[in-house]
Structures are given as C-alpha cells and as structure tokens.
Write a protein that holds these residues in place. Structure first.
Motif, PDB file in Angstrom:
ATOM      1  N   CYS A 141       0.831  -1.203   0.000  1.00  0.00           N
ATOM      2  CA  CYS A 141       0.000   0.000   0.000  1.00  0.00           C
ATOM      3  C   CYS A 141       0.863   1.250   0.000  1.00  0.00           C
ATOM      4  CB  CYS A 141      -0.863   0.062   1.260  1.00  0.00           C
ATOM      5  SG  CYS A 141      -2.331  -0.939   1.235  1.00  0.00           S
ATOM      6  N   ARG A 142       0.339   2.284  -0.597  1.00  0.00           N
ATOM      7  CA  ARG A 142       0.890   3.612  -0.400  1.00  0.00           C
ATOM      8  C   ARG A 142       0.125   4.177   0.797  1.00  0.00           C
ATOM      9  NH1 ARG A 142      -0.118   5.257  -6.351  1.00  0.00           N
ATOM     10  NH2 ARG A 142      -1.728   3.727  -5.982  1.00  0.00           N
ATOM     11  N   VAL A 143       0.839   4.771   1.731  1.00  0.00           N
ATOM     12  CA  VAL A 143       0.243   5.081   3.030  1.00  0.00           C
ATOM     13  C   VAL A 143       0.344   6.562   3.352  1.00  0.00           C
ATOM     14  CG1 VAL A 143       0.362   4.601   5.518  1.00  0.00           C
ATOM     15  CG2 VAL A 143       0.795   2.765   3.882  1.00  0.00           C
ATOM     16  N   VAL A 144      -0.763   7.103   3.857  1.00  0.00           N
ATOM     17  CA  VAL A 144      -0.776   8.442   4.431  1.00  0.00           C
ATOM     18  C   VAL A 144      -0.854   8.262   5.942  1.00  0.00           C
ATOM     19  CG1 VAL A 144      -1.973  10.652   4.596  1.00  0.00           C
ATOM     20  CG2 VAL A 144      -1.956   9.403   2.419  1.00  0.00           C
ATOM     21  N   LEU A 145       0.194   8.686   6.623  1.00  0.00           N
ATOM     22  CA  LEU A 145       0.206   8.672   8.081  1.00  0.00           C
ATOM     23  C   LEU A 145      -0.553   9.904   8.541  1.00  0.00           C
ATOM     24  CD1 LEU A 145       4.022   7.985   8.547  1.00  0.00           C
ATOM     25  CD2 LEU A 145       2.169   6.290   8.549  1.00  0.00           C
ATOM     26  N   ALA A 146      -1.627   9.716   9.261  1.00  0.00           N
ATOM     27  CA  ALA A 146      -2.462  10.820   9.708  1.00  0.00           C
ATOM     28  C   ALA A 146      -2.439  10.870  11.226  1.00  0.00           C
ATOM     29  CB  ALA A 146      -3.894  10.645   9.208  1.00  0.00           C
ATOM     30  N   GLY A 147      -2.056  12.021  11.764  1.00  0.00           N
ATOM     31  CA  GLY A 147      -2.009  12.143  13.210  1.00  0.00           C
ATOM     32  C   GLY A 147      -1.768  13.573  13.632  1.00  0.00           C
ATOM     33  N   ASP A 176     -12.977  18.942  10.735  1.00  0.00           N
ATOM     34  CA  ASP A 176     -13.357  18.593   9.364  1.00  0.00           C
ATOM     35  C   ASP A 176     -12.347  19.082   8.333  1.00  0.00           C
ATOM     36  OD1 ASP A 176     -15.633  17.302  10.262  1.00  0.00           O
ATOM     37  OD2 ASP A 176     -16.993  18.960   9.776  1.00  0.00           O
ATOM     38  N   ALA A 177     -11.816  20.273   8.504  1.00  0.00           N
ATOM     39  CA  ALA A 177     -10.852  20.814   7.544  1.00  0.00           C
ATOM     40  C   ALA A 177      -9.580  19.974   7.496  1.00  0.00           C
ATOM     41  CB  ALA A 177     -10.514  22.264   7.889  1.00  0.00           C
ATOM     42  N   ASP A 178      -9.170  19.414   8.627  1.00  0.00           N
ATOM     43  CA  ASP A 178      -7.994  18.536   8.650  1.00  0.00           C
ATOM     44  C   ASP A 178      -8.258  17.249   7.872  1.00  0.00           C
ATOM     45  OD1 ASP A 178      -6.676  20.383  10.230  1.00  0.00           O
ATOM     46  OD2 ASP A 178      -6.285  18.992  11.873  1.00  0.00           O
ATOM     47  N   ILE A 179      -9.464  16.708   8.020  1.00  0.00           N
ATOM     48  CA  ILE A 179      -9.817  15.495   7.288  1.00  0.00           C
ATOM     49  C   ILE A 179      -9.818  15.776   5.785  1.00  0.00           C
ATOM     50  CG2 ILE A 179     -11.632  13.785   6.869  1.00  0.00           C
ATOM     51  CD1 ILE A 179     -12.409  14.202   9.873  1.00  0.00           C
ATOM     52  N   ASP A 180     -10.408  16.903   5.395  1.00  0.00           N
ATOM     53  CA  ASP A 180     -10.409  17.284   3.983  1.00  0.00           C
ATOM     54  C   ASP A 180      -8.988  17.445   3.460  1.00  0.00           C
ATOM     55  OD1 ASP A 180     -13.188  17.307   4.040  1.00  0.00           O
ATOM     56  OD2 ASP A 180     -13.331  19.493   4.240  1.00  0.00           O
ATOM     57  N   ALA A 181      -8.117  18.063   4.250  1.00  0.00           N
ATOM     58  CA  ALA A 181      -6.725  18.271   3.836  1.00  0.00           C
ATOM     59  C   ALA A 181      -5.987  16.940   3.710  1.00  0.00           C
ATOM     60  CB  ALA A 181      -6.015  19.194   4.821  1.00  0.00           C
ATOM     61  N   CYS A 182      -6.297  15.993   4.578  1.00  0.00           N
ATOM     62  CA  CYS A 182      -5.659  14.675   4.528  1.00  0.00           C
ATOM     63  C   CYS A 182      -6.039  13.952   3.247  1.00  0.00           C
ATOM     64  CB  CYS A 182      -6.062  13.861   5.766  1.00  0.00           C
ATOM     65  SG  CYS A 182      -5.226  12.270   5.866  1.00  0.00           S
ATOM     66  N   VAL A 183      -7.313  13.956   2.918  1.00  0.00           N
ATOM     67  CA  VAL A 183      -7.762  13.308   1.689  1.00  0.00           C
ATOM     68  C   VAL A 183      -7.146  14.015   0.476  1.00  0.00           C
ATOM     69  CG1 VAL A 183      -9.776  12.779   0.255  1.00  0.00           C
ATOM     70  CG2 VAL A 183      -9.875  12.410   2.737  1.00  0.00           C
ATOM     71  N   GLY A 190       6.602   5.870  -0.809  1.00  0.00           N
ATOM     72  CA  GLY A 190       5.254   5.358  -0.638  1.00  0.00           C
ATOM     73  C   GLY A 190       4.574   5.709   0.656  1.00  0.00           C
ATOM     74  N   VAL A 191       5.182   6.600   1.438  1.00  0.00           N
ATOM     75  CA  VAL A 191       4.584   6.997   2.719  1.00  0.00           C
ATOM     76  C   VAL A 191       4.756   8.498   2.898  1.00  0.00           C
ATOM     77  CG1 VAL A 191       4.670   6.745   5.239  1.00  0.00           C
ATOM     78  CG2 VAL A 191       5.084   4.761   3.782  1.00  0.00           C
ATOM     79  N   ILE A 192       3.651   9.177   3.234  1.00  0.00           N
ATOM     80  CA  ILE A 192       3.713  10.594   3.575  1.00  0.00           C
ATOM     81  C   ILE A 192       3.024  10.793   4.923  1.00  0.00           C
ATOM     82  CG2 ILE A 192       3.804  11.395   1.180  1.00  0.00           C
ATOM     83  CD1 ILE A 192       0.801  12.187   1.478  1.00  0.00           C
ATOM     84  N   TYR A 193       3.355  11.894   5.556  1.00  0.00           N
ATOM     85  CA  TYR A 193       2.681  12.273   6.805  1.00  0.00           C
ATOM     86  C   TYR A 193       1.820  13.497   6.535  1.00  0.00           C
ATOM     87  CZ  TYR A 193       1.694  14.336  11.317  1.00  0.00           C
ATOM     88  OH  TYR A 193       1.036  14.885  12.390  1.00  0.00           O
ATOM     89  N   GLN A 194       0.622  13.503   7.099  1.00  0.00           N
ATOM     90  CA  GLN A 194      -0.267  14.661   7.010  1.00  0.00           C
ATOM     91  C   GLN A 194      -0.853  14.930   8.391  1.00  0.00           C
ATOM     92  OE1 GLN A 194      -1.046  16.739   4.419  1.00  0.00           O
ATOM     93  NE2 GLN A 194      -2.314  17.908   5.818  1.00  0.00           N
ATOM     94  N   HIS A 195      -0.609  16.135   8.911  1.00  0.00           N
ATOM     95  CA  HIS A 195      -1.210  16.498  10.192  1.00  0.00           C
ATOM     96  C   HIS A 195      -2.725  16.404  10.053  1.00  0.00           C
ATOM     97  CE1 HIS A 195      -1.704  18.580  14.041  1.00  0.00           C
ATOM     98  NE2 HIS A 195      -2.813  19.020  13.473  1.00  0.00           N
TER      99      HIS A 195
END
Length: 82
Positions: free
Chosen positions: A34-40, A67-74, A56-61
C-alpha cells in the motif's frame, strides 16, 4: 491469492499512525504494498516515521475532530497518489 496481496498499489489513510497500533498497521500496510498516508497530530513523530520508509509513505497532520484537517488529509492523499 492471500488477501494481503490484494492491497498492492492501494492507498491507505491510517489515523493515529504515529505510535502504537496505528504505527504497526501503517508498517504492515506498506509492507503489503500500500501507499500510506500517516495521519495524526504528533507532527514530529509523523515526519520521523515517514522518513523511515524509502517511498510510498507521507505524513499529514490530521486532527480527526476537525473537518478541515480530514479534507486536507484526503487532498494530500489524492495529490500524492492520485
């Protein structure tokens, strides 16, 4: 074909992935292809964990209570992986 093989080239967003079970899940997903977005919310730990992978891995605050953080993660996942 084992189920884990069907994850190759999929994209996974893993919340709480900077420590504990979330980090273990993120590692397992990456090992499965999988390509992974680390969300935290722990930016230091998130960037450090992302740096342990060659690609294949990125981090997103992402604070999942915002809700805006979830939108930014996607949006980050879409931008990075299509």
């Amino acid at each position: 074909m084992p189920a884990i093989e069907s994850l190759h080239d999929k994209v996974a967003i893993v919340t709480g992935s900077t420590s504990g079970i979330g980090a273990d899940i993120a590692r397992a997903l990456r090992e499965a292809g999988c390509r992974v977005v680390l969300a935290g919310i722990d930016d230091e730990a998130g960037h450090a964990m992302a740096a342990t992978f060659d690609d294949g891995v990125i981090y997103q605050h992402t604070d999942v209570t915002v809700d805006a953080d979830i939108d930014a993660c996607v949006a980050a996942a879409m931008s990075a992986y299509g």
